[in-house]
Design a protein around this motif. Structure first.
Motif, mmCIF file in Angstrom:
data_model
loop_
_atom_site.group_PDB
_atom_site.id
_atom_site.type_symbol
_atom_site.label_atom_id
_atom_site.label_comp_id
_atom_site.label_asym_id
_atom_site.label_seq_id
_atom_site.Cartn_x
_atom_site.Cartn_y
_atom_site.Cartn_z
ATOM 1 N N VAL A 191 17.766 -37.138 19.354
ATOM 2 C CA VAL A 191 17.921 -37.210 20.800
ATOM 3 C C VAL A 191 16.937 -36.226 21.437
ATOM 4 O O VAL A 191 17.041 -35.009 21.232
ATOM 5 N N GLY A 192 15.983 -36.741 22.171
ATOM 6 C CA GLY A 192 14.957 -35.898 22.782
ATOM 7 C C GLY A 192 13.672 -35.967 21.983
ATOM 8 O O GLY A 192 13.638 -35.553 20.827
ATOM 9 N N LEU A 193 12.620 -36.509 22.585
ATOM 10 C CA LEU A 193 11.355 -36.699 21.883
ATOM 11 C C LEU A 193 10.241 -35.847 22.477
ATOM 12 O O LEU A 193 9.121 -36.299 22.683
ATOM 13 N N GLY A 194 10.581 -34.586 22.764
ATOM 14 C CA GLY A 194 9.550 -33.600 23.018
ATOM 15 C C GLY A 194 8.853 -33.272 21.711
ATOM 16 O O GLY A 194 9.019 -33.963 20.704
ATOM 17 N N LEU A 195 8.115 -32.197 21.688
ATOM 18 C CA LEU A 195 7.321 -31.871 20.499
ATOM 19 C C LEU A 195 8.188 -31.692 19.263
ATOM 20 O O LEU A 195 7.929 -32.297 18.210
ATOM 21 N N ILE A 196 9.242 -30.874 19.356
ATOM 22 C CA ILE A 196 10.085 -30.622 18.192
ATOM 23 C C ILE A 196 10.838 -31.884 17.787
ATOM 24 O O ILE A 196 11.001 -32.179 16.596
ATOM 25 N N GLY A 197 11.304 -32.670 18.768
ATOM 26 C CA GLY A 197 11.986 -33.914 18.445
ATOM 27 C C GLY A 197 11.083 -34.892 17.710
ATOM 28 O O GLY A 197 11.503 -35.538 16.734
ATOM 29 N N GLN A 198 9.835 -35.017 18.164
ATOM 30 C CA GLN A 198 8.886 -35.907 17.486
ATOM 31 C C GLN A 198 8.644 -35.452 16.047
ATOM 32 O O GLN A 198 8.628 -36.262 15.107
ATOM 33 N N LEU A 199 8.454 -34.153 15.871
ATOM 34 C CA LEU A 199 8.223 -33.619 14.525
ATOM 35 C C LEU A 199 9.451 -33.797 13.641
ATOM 36 O O LEU A 199 9.342 -34.180 12.474
ATOM 37 N N SER A 200 10.625 -33.526 14.193
ATOM 38 C CA SER A 200 11.859 -33.664 13.424
ATOM 39 C C SER A 200 12.070 -35.113 12.994
ATOM 40 O O SER A 200 12.456 -35.384 11.849
ATOM 41 N N ALA A 201 11.793 -36.051 13.888
ATOM 42 C CA ALA A 201 11.949 -37.463 13.552
ATOM 43 C C ALA A 201 11.014 -37.862 12.421
ATOM 44 O O ALA A 201 11.423 -38.556 11.470
ATOM 45 N N ARG A 202 9.764 -37.432 12.495
ATOM 46 C CA ARG A 202 8.800 -37.792 11.452
ATOM 47 C C ARG A 202 9.186 -37.186 10.100
ATOM 48 O O ARG A 202 9.090 -37.848 9.058
ATOM 49 N N LEU A 203 9.626 -35.948 10.120
ATOM 50 C CA LEU A 203 9.980 -35.291 8.863
ATOM 51 C C LEU A 203 11.250 -35.884 8.266
ATOM 52 O O LEU A 203 11.325 -36.087 7.037
ATOM 53 N N HIS A 204 12.249 -36.184 9.082
ATOM 54 C CA HIS A 204 13.457 -36.823 8.555
ATOM 55 C C HIS A 204 13.135 -38.205 7.980
ATOM 56 O O HIS A 204 13.685 -38.603 6.947
ATOM 57 N N ALA A 205 12.236 -38.938 8.635
ATOM 58 C CA ALA A 205 11.875 -40.266 8.138
ATOM 59 C C ALA A 205 11.189 -40.193 6.777
ATOM 60 O O ALA A 205 11.302 -41.121 5.965
ATOM 61 N N MET A 206 10.491 -39.095 6.499
ATOM 62 C CA MET A 206 9.802 -38.949 5.218
ATOM 63 C C MET A 206 10.774 -38.872 4.048
ATOM 64 O O MET A 206 10.386 -39.082 2.902
ATOM 65 N N THR A 207 12.058 -38.583 4.307
ATOM 66 C CA THR A 207 13.045 -38.493 3.228
ATOM 67 C C THR A 207 13.589 -39.862 2.825
ATOM 68 O O THR A 207 14.326 -39.967 1.852
ATOM 69 N N GLY A 208 13.255 -40.905 3.577
ATOM 70 C CA GLY A 208 13.790 -42.229 3.304
ATOM 71 C C GLY A 208 14.997 -42.580 4.146
ATOM 72 O O GLY A 208 15.462 -43.721 4.125
ATOM 73 N N ALA A 209 15.541 -41.600 4.891
ATOM 74 C CA ALA A 209 16.666 -41.889 5.780
ATOM 75 C C ALA A 209 16.191 -42.778 6.928
ATOM 76 O O ALA A 209 15.021 -42.754 7.319
ATOM 77 N N ARG A 210 17.117 -43.567 7.471
ATOM 78 C CA ARG A 210 16.800 -44.351 8.667
ATOM 79 C C ARG A 210 16.872 -43.417 9.875
ATOM 80 O O ARG A 210 17.879 -42.744 10.085
ATOM 81 N N VAL A 211 15.811 -43.386 10.658
ATOM 82 C CA VAL A 211 15.745 -42.513 11.824
ATOM 83 C C VAL A 211 15.676 -43.374 13.080
ATOM 84 O O VAL A 211 14.830 -44.264 13.187
ATOM 85 N N VAL A 212 16.579 -43.103 14.012
ATOM 86 C CA VAL A 212 16.618 -43.794 15.297
ATOM 87 C C VAL A 212 16.471 -42.740 16.386
ATOM 88 O O VAL A 212 17.188 -41.731 16.377
ATOM 89 N N CYS A 213 15.531 -42.938 17.301
ATOM 90 C CA CYS A 213 15.205 -41.923 18.311
ATOM 91 C C CYS A 213 15.439 -42.458 19.716
ATOM 92 O O CYS A 213 15.378 -43.667 19.949
ATOM 93 N N THR A 214 15.647 -41.531 20.650
ATOM 94 C CA THR A 214 15.750 -41.926 22.050
ATOM 95 C C THR A 214 15.277 -40.803 22.961
ATOM 96 O O THR A 214 15.338 -39.620 22.600
ATOM 97 N N ASP A 215 14.798 -41.211 24.132
ATOM 98 C CA ASP A 215 14.349 -40.263 25.148
ATOM 99 C C ASP A 215 14.319 -40.996 26.482
ATOM 100 O O ASP A 215 14.240 -42.230 26.532
ATOM 101 N N LEU A 216 14.376 -40.226 27.564
ATOM 102 C CA LEU A 216 14.251 -40.811 28.902
ATOM 103 C C LEU A 216 12.840 -41.329 29.169
ATOM 104 O O LEU A 216 12.641 -42.272 29.931
#
Length: 330
Positions: free
Chosen positions: A152-177
């Protein structure tokens, strides 16, 4: 020696001015900074005067920079010309150090710089600290390939966190205004949705069972009740099901409240990463060098330090097109 530094002179006042950096002593190196990268959440809080412990104005903001070693002191092993990542100058006169990141030259203990592979872009590596903060959160959340992560939140840290979590094979779903931030996440291969109504309304259809991990990268306490609702529910029978985790990656001014009943029924575990460790920076450097993690598209602009005041003003604008910016010093 005389160096140039971006200074926060007082709340909401940014300037570029001269400061003095000493020559390196035993065990120290002088780094000629090529790029320093803004960490928007933290630095805008500093600029507003709300950062605990940073109240000695003027000071040098920023804590992420890359450059080349230009001079070495006695009892050092790194050669002149070695590319390094560093957090900022450790000594300065003419202004308070702050974190010392946005400066043309930095003096540091040799043990506090991170040598970079020669094939790694100095611009990309200037983002290593922010990426390491997100990676430290990943180490705490421990996603499994079978799990689902809601960011939740795709600022800089959110974008990085999403990319890194996706690298583990987990399904990542993101959202932002922001439509542009959602599109940026999608361009990186992430499943992302622009917020329509509440968080639950936006993501319930794609996450009907909820998320095993909720990454809150907003820094806004009002988001907590909505984001907690995204976490999966635990069965009441004897099924051995891991409890959901709530990873707080957003940058908060001070205190926030947790809606107890909501969190109680989900047996929600709250994780609060404390910055990063040196190992996190080393791993990020390796991932960047191996081209497993891509960050260039997250740096919205490269600016001259003379444009610092305008750049921070743009970042403060709610609908800013800037995710972050890097200053080019050399």
């Amino acid at each position: 020696m005389q160096a140039q530094a971006i200074l926060f002179r007082r709340p909401d006042e940014v300037a570029l001015d001269s400061v003095t950096i000493p020559e390196p002593g035993p065990g120290e190196v002088l780094v000629e900074i090529q790029y320093s990268c803004i960490s928007p959440g933290t630095e805008l809080r500093c600029l507003s005067g709300k950062q605990n412990g940073l109240d000695d104005w003027p000071f040098i903001p920023g804590y992420a920079a890359s450059g080349l070693i230009s001079t070495v002191g006695p009892e050092t092993s790194l050669a002149v010309g070695t590319p390094v990542f560093c957090g900022g100058t450790e000594q300065v006169s003419g202004a308070a150090r702050g974190w010392g990141g946005h400066v043309s030259h930095a003096i540091l203990e040799e043990s506090n710089v991170y040598p970079l592979p020669f094939n790694l872009s100095l611009l990309d590596s200037s983002l290593a600290k922010q990426a390491a903060i997100a990676y430290h959160g990943l180490r705490l959340s421990r996603p499994q390939p079978s799990e689902t992560v809601a960011v939740v939140g795709l600022g800089l840290i959110g974008q990085l966190s999403a990319r890194l979590h996706a690298m583990t094979g987990a399904r990542v779903v993101c959202t932002d205004l922001s439509a542009s931030r959602v599109e940026l996440a999608r361009s990186a291969g992430l499943e992302a949705y622009q917020l329509q109504g509440s968080l639950f309304e936006t993501l319930h259809q794609v996450l009907p069972q909820g998320a095993d991990i909720v990454v809150d990268a907003t820094g806004h306490p009002a988001v907590l009740p909505q984001a907690i609702a995204l976490a999966s529910d635990l069965p009441w029978d004897d099924t051995l099901t891991p409890a959901p985790r709530y990873l707080i990656q957003g940058s908060y001014d001070n205190t926030f409240s947790i809606p107890y009943v909501q969190a109680f029924y989900k047996e929600l575990s709250f994780l609060l990463p404390r910055d990063q460790q040196p190992r996190d920076i080393r791993i990020i450097i390796e991932l960047l060098a191996r081209e497993k993690l891509h960050v260039r598209d997250l740096i919205s602009a490269v600016r001259d330090p003379e444009q610092a005041a305008t750049t921070y003003s743009e970042l403060k604008t709610p609908d800013s097109s800037l995710l972050t910016a890097a200053f080019h010093w050399s």
